[in-house]
Design a protein around this motif. Sequence first.
Motif, short mmCIF file in Angstrom:
data_model
loop_
_atom_site.label_atom_id
_atom_site.label_comp_id
_atom_site.label_asym_id
_atom_site.label_seq_id
_atom_site.Cartn_x
_atom_site.Cartn_y
_atom_site.Cartn_z
N HIS A 1 -17.96 13.22 1.46
CA HIS A 1 -16.57 13.24 1.01
C HIS A 1 -15.68 13.93 2.05
CE1 HIS A 1 -17.62 17.35 -0.17
NE2 HIS A 1 -16.32 17.60 -0.01
N VAL A 2 -14.37 13.68 1.93
CA VAL A 2 -13.41 14.40 2.77
C VAL A 2 -12.24 14.82 1.89
CG1 VAL A 2 -13.95 13.26 4.96
CG2 VAL A 2 -12.22 12.30 3.45
N VAL A 3 -11.51 15.79 2.36
CA VAL A 3 -10.31 16.22 1.66
C VAL A 3 -9.14 16.20 2.66
CG1 VAL A 3 -9.15 18.10 0.45
CG2 VAL A 3 -11.58 17.66 0.03
N ILE A 4 -8.07 15.60 2.22
CA ILE A 4 -6.89 15.50 3.08
C ILE A 4 -5.74 16.22 2.41
CG2 ILE A 4 -5.20 13.91 4.09
CD1 ILE A 4 -7.49 11.82 4.10
N ASP A 5 -5.11 17.07 3.17
CA ASP A 5 -3.97 17.78 2.63
C ASP A 5 -2.70 17.07 3.07
OD1 ASP A 5 -2.82 19.65 1.15
OD2 ASP A 5 -2.98 21.28 2.64
N PRO B 1 -4.19 18.05 -3.03
CA PRO B 1 -4.89 17.38 -1.94
C PRO B 1 -5.53 16.05 -2.38
CG PRO B 1 -6.13 19.28 -2.71
CD PRO B 1 -4.82 19.32 -3.41
N ILE B 2 -5.80 15.20 -1.40
CA ILE B 2 -6.46 13.94 -1.68
C ILE B 2 -7.95 14.13 -1.43
CG2 ILE B 2 -6.62 11.49 -1.07
CD1 ILE B 2 -3.77 11.75 0.05
N VAL C 1 0.84 -1.19 0.00
CA VAL C 1 0.00 0.00 0.00
C VAL C 1 0.87 1.24 0.00
CG1 VAL C 1 -0.17 0.30 2.50
CG2 VAL C 1 -2.13 0.89 1.06
N ASN C 2 0.33 2.32 -0.58
CA ASN C 2 0.97 3.62 -0.41
C ASN C 2 0.22 4.37 0.67
OD1 ASN C 2 2.91 3.58 -2.67
ND2 ASN C 2 1.04 3.38 -3.89
N MET C 3 0.91 4.71 1.74
CA MET C 3 0.24 5.34 2.87
C MET C 3 0.64 6.81 2.93
SD MET C 3 -1.80 4.52 5.33
CE MET C 3 -1.66 2.75 5.34
N PHE C 4 -0.35 7.69 2.95
CA PHE C 4 -0.05 9.12 3.02
C PHE C 4 -0.59 9.70 4.31
CE2 PHE C 4 -0.29 8.10 -1.50
CZ PHE C 4 0.95 8.54 -1.92
N GLU C 5 0.27 10.43 5.00
CA GLU C 5 -0.18 11.07 6.23
C GLU C 5 -0.51 12.53 5.91
OE1 GLU C 5 2.59 10.64 9.46
OE2 GLU C 5 1.61 12.21 10.62
N GLY C 6 -1.65 12.99 6.40
CA GLY C 6 -2.01 14.38 6.08
C GLY C 6 -2.96 14.96 7.10
N ILE C 7 -3.43 16.16 6.80
CA ILE C 7 -4.37 16.84 7.70
C ILE C 7 -5.75 16.84 7.05
CG2 ILE C 7 -4.87 19.00 8.91
CD1 ILE C 7 -2.19 18.08 9.76
N LEU C 8 -6.73 16.51 7.83
CA LEU C 8 -8.10 16.49 7.34
C LEU C 8 -8.58 17.94 7.25
CD1 LEU C 8 -10.13 14.24 6.68
CD2 LEU C 8 -11.04 14.51 8.98
N VAL C 9 -8.73 18.43 6.02
CA VAL C 9 -9.08 19.86 5.90
C VAL C 9 -10.55 20.06 5.61
CG1 VAL C 9 -6.79 20.69 5.29
CG2 VAL C 9 -8.30 19.85 3.49
N GLU C 10 -11.23 19.03 5.09
CA GLU C 10 -12.64 19.20 4.77
C GLU C 10 -13.32 17.90 5.16
OE1 GLU C 10 -13.05 20.85 0.85
OE2 GLU C 10 -15.16 20.22 0.83
N ASP C 11 -14.37 17.99 5.99
CA ASP C 11 -15.01 16.78 6.47
C ASP C 11 -16.50 16.88 6.23
OD1 ASP C 11 -15.68 14.48 7.71
OD2 ASP C 11 -15.22 15.15 9.76
N GLU C 12 -16.96 16.31 5.14
CA GLU C 12 -18.39 16.33 4.83
C GLU C 12 -18.92 14.90 4.94
OE1 GLU C 12 -20.07 19.10 4.22
OE2 GLU C 12 -18.26 20.33 4.39
N ALA C 13 -20.27 14.79 4.87
CA ALA C 13 -20.89 13.47 4.99
C ALA C 13 -20.54 12.59 3.80
CB ALA C 13 -22.40 13.60 5.12
#
Lengths: 388, 281, 348
Positions: free
Chosen positions: A277-281, A288-289, A263-275
């Motif tokens: 979808h989410v966005v991780i920086d 962003p992811i 697996v490719n594991m990316f550590e980031g900050i959760l910048v957007e948290d919706e029901a």
Amino acid sequence: MSQFARNLQDQVARAEKGGSIPTDTPRSIIQIQNVTRKFGDFVAVNDVSLTIYEGELFSLLGGSGCGKTTLLRMLAGFETPSSGRILIDGQDMTHIPPFERPVNMMFQSYALFPHMTVEQNVAFGLKQDGMPSAEVKKRVAEMLDIVELSALGKRKPHQLSGGQRQRVALVRALAKRPKVLLLDEPLGALDKKLRERTQLELVNIQESLGVTFVVVTHDQEEAMTMSCRVAIMNQGRILQVDTPHAMYEYPNTRFVAEFFGSVNMFEGILVEDEADHVVIDCPELSRPIYVSHGVSGREGGTAYAAIRPEKVALSKEEPADTSRNCSTGVVQDIVYLGGESTYLVKLDSGRVVRVSLQNAYRAAEPEITWDDRVWISWQPSNVVVVSS
Amino acid sequence: MSKRSPFLISCMAFGFAFLYVPLLLLMIYSFNDSKLVTVWGGFSTRWYGELFQDDQILGAARTSLVIAAMSATLSTILGTICGLVLARFGRFRGRTLFSGMITAPLVMPEVITGLSILLLFVALEQLIGWPEGRGMTTITIAHVTFTMAYVTIIIQSRLGQMDESIEEAAMDLGARPLKVFFLITLPIIAPALLSGWLLSFTLSLDDLVIASFTAGPSSTTLPMVVFSSVRLGVTPKINALATLLVSAAAFCIVIAAIIMRRAERERERAIAKAMAEQEQM
Amino acid sequence: MSTELDPLTGGATVSPAPGAAATVAEQTKADAPPPRPKHRLYRVLFRGPLALRGRGLVIAIPYLWLLLFFLTPFAIVLKISFAEFMVGVPPYTPLVEWVDDTYLKITLAFSGYKYLLEDSMYVNAYLGSLRIAATATVLCLLLGYPMAYGIARSSPSTRNVLLLLVVLPFWTSFLIRVYAWIGILKNNGLLNNALMGLGIINEPIEMLNTEFAIYIGIVYSYLPFMILPLYTTLEKLDGSLLEAAMDLGCRPWKAFLKVTLPLSMPGIVAGCMLVFIPSVGEFVIPDLLGGASTLMIGKVMWNEFFQNRDWPTASAVAIAMLILLVLPIVGFQRYQLVQEEKAREGSK
């Protein structure tokens, strides 16, 4: 995966969701309730609860020292839990000695009795039950027939090859028709080629006899090929219990994602948290992811995004949408594995990402090669957000 | 360095000559006709004839054999239990004392073992009237006590090598622990049992010091007879006896070695055959 | 095997949930014959508060034997060492006496121990034993090491034969092996005759009844005990270690000193202890080969007991000898324990 296993899986899934017709509900055969086993200060098995259903092939998967063998030995009766209960077929077996349990075990070393012939080995358990000798003979012949060893019944264990010994050990443990068969690394001592063939054989025998198998293994591929369900253990705890498919596609923790496949594991900050979808920086990626499902994180917190190598696309051209879920880098290395190749792409941040591509055409000149500047990208639905 | 240097070769030659020349000389001179043991007076077997006329030696030999057989049997039983306890029972209260008492006789000077156990017998006789005087029983008990340590070591190390999961498998298949011991463990460690028995037998047969302490007037063992006659000087009759003893031991050892070698080869061949069959599959 | 298991009576006795156990047992053992009726003796031994449960019973048999025939004797030796010699049966004064049936009189006599310190014979015998045993051990090592090394370096088939040759004398009578040297070493013995026959010496050299003869006897008798542990460590030694040392520029002799010798230390220690400890208390060898003038402690004790019939002094000598040997014995056992631990960790 066989049809039988798939049916069972559906049943288990339905049973666990709680809504199903009673006749379809799988019957639980083993219930492990809050079992802990300590050796001095060392906690080998830590508060494990687990239900195993009748007729399934269940795997306990984990690295060495994770507690999987101790758990199996507690099912067999060779270890007693420090606390908690073990129920087999509804009966409390926590303190019942091994010779009174309705389960049998196949040992990693096979543990064949060296001074007895193959037939005597298989007959041993039946004789302990006081079965009449004519019946013993019939059952032994029957069992040896299953594994095609009838011709070798008079041989001693040291006159057998590794594969033959493995099969003797299997039918010896099955001869008493146990409710559950416990297998400790059943294929660990075989070489790779024999192992692959034996995996299928083992599954066939399990299905035709309908016996519940509990397999301990450290080999995730083996667990994936054979099991109806898998439990992944680490440091005495069970991290996740699921079908191989769910385990691979929906790992719930970083450890599971990394242990079960690459697996490719990316550590980031959760910048957007919706029901939905989410966005991780992630500082290692230039964009962003974007993940197309909700998670139970909190905004501003650390999040881990897992992307399997085969779910990453690789191209020299820029993807259509460059605002998210992509990054650029240079092909650092290509590992040729026959059916597929793994590309190691070094991103501008220095992070190396693994990408798997099928080698679908024989003569095709590889389009992408060393030192090419490439784009990597992935679908929002292919990212799994896991906890640490 | 895989080749042996001349220095090593000569050291080994000297060492083995040192080990065997005295025994060979002893055996050669047992066929010496002369009464003077160190002067060759022609070939003769007369000392063997005289040996077999000597009732004292024959009687002592019989006593020694009986004691050796009894003490070897008893010490094999006790030593096997000790080995089992040490190898399989894990921790229990008093384990340190137990293992200490087992290994101590191995390093205890024989004079101390002999003296102490004799004093025990004397005290017991005063206290409870048993044993009445000293004789074969007391020698046997003393021999069991010092030989069971050797059996214990042999059994313990054999059990240590044995795959414990074999015993677990038997239990898993429904055999109770006592049955597991007799059906599985004992047959597997049988060769170790035999070597333990032989070792205690030899040690008992060979012992002079402990037997001297614990023997009574009616129970003179062979080493005691040999010792008292050797103290008076070299006699050709003892040479003849020595030749017989050494030959018997050598014969048994060589036969045992050949049997073991043959079994080992058989085993290797069987394994090779099984491997070859697997290739063909 | 789990320690909770019960070898004789089985786990049923330790099960706190007999009800559940019984149902399962019935299910799986439906074909089994009914259990045998239990006797009263059985009930007394195996049930109730004083019951000897299987595991305990198995331990108890050898334990009691050793307590009675090994440990108690030492207590008695200790007791008698504090008594005084007297003519009678048994030949020592009682330690504890009832005087007028009213009070207990305990007499501790230190005369046995006082002798040991006052009479220089005992002190000399102790020192002599240590010196002779140590010298013989070194000689044994000097001869045994190259032999063990040579055996370990031979091809597997010769190795087995050579090992057999080392072990074989051990199976033959110890007394006979010591006796063999009398005929060789005495004044008109084979060695003197041979040397005179060859014209090397004119008159026989006094060899029997000297310390030299004792060294020969000890080295000869205990050589297998030196070679076997040495061989075991040397055989395990990886040959490629030496090759690596030489590849890195070490000369053969230096490679031996820097690699083989340190790695075979456990064997050297074990071998030396196995020779040294029994040699100190040796009786037969000094008695037969050393003659009247040699002083070794085992022989002194033997004479004290058998000739002087002085049990208290013999006991005091024994206790002193034990104290003398406790240090090397305990040290040796510690060392072996550490080695075993290391080996176990290494194999993990």
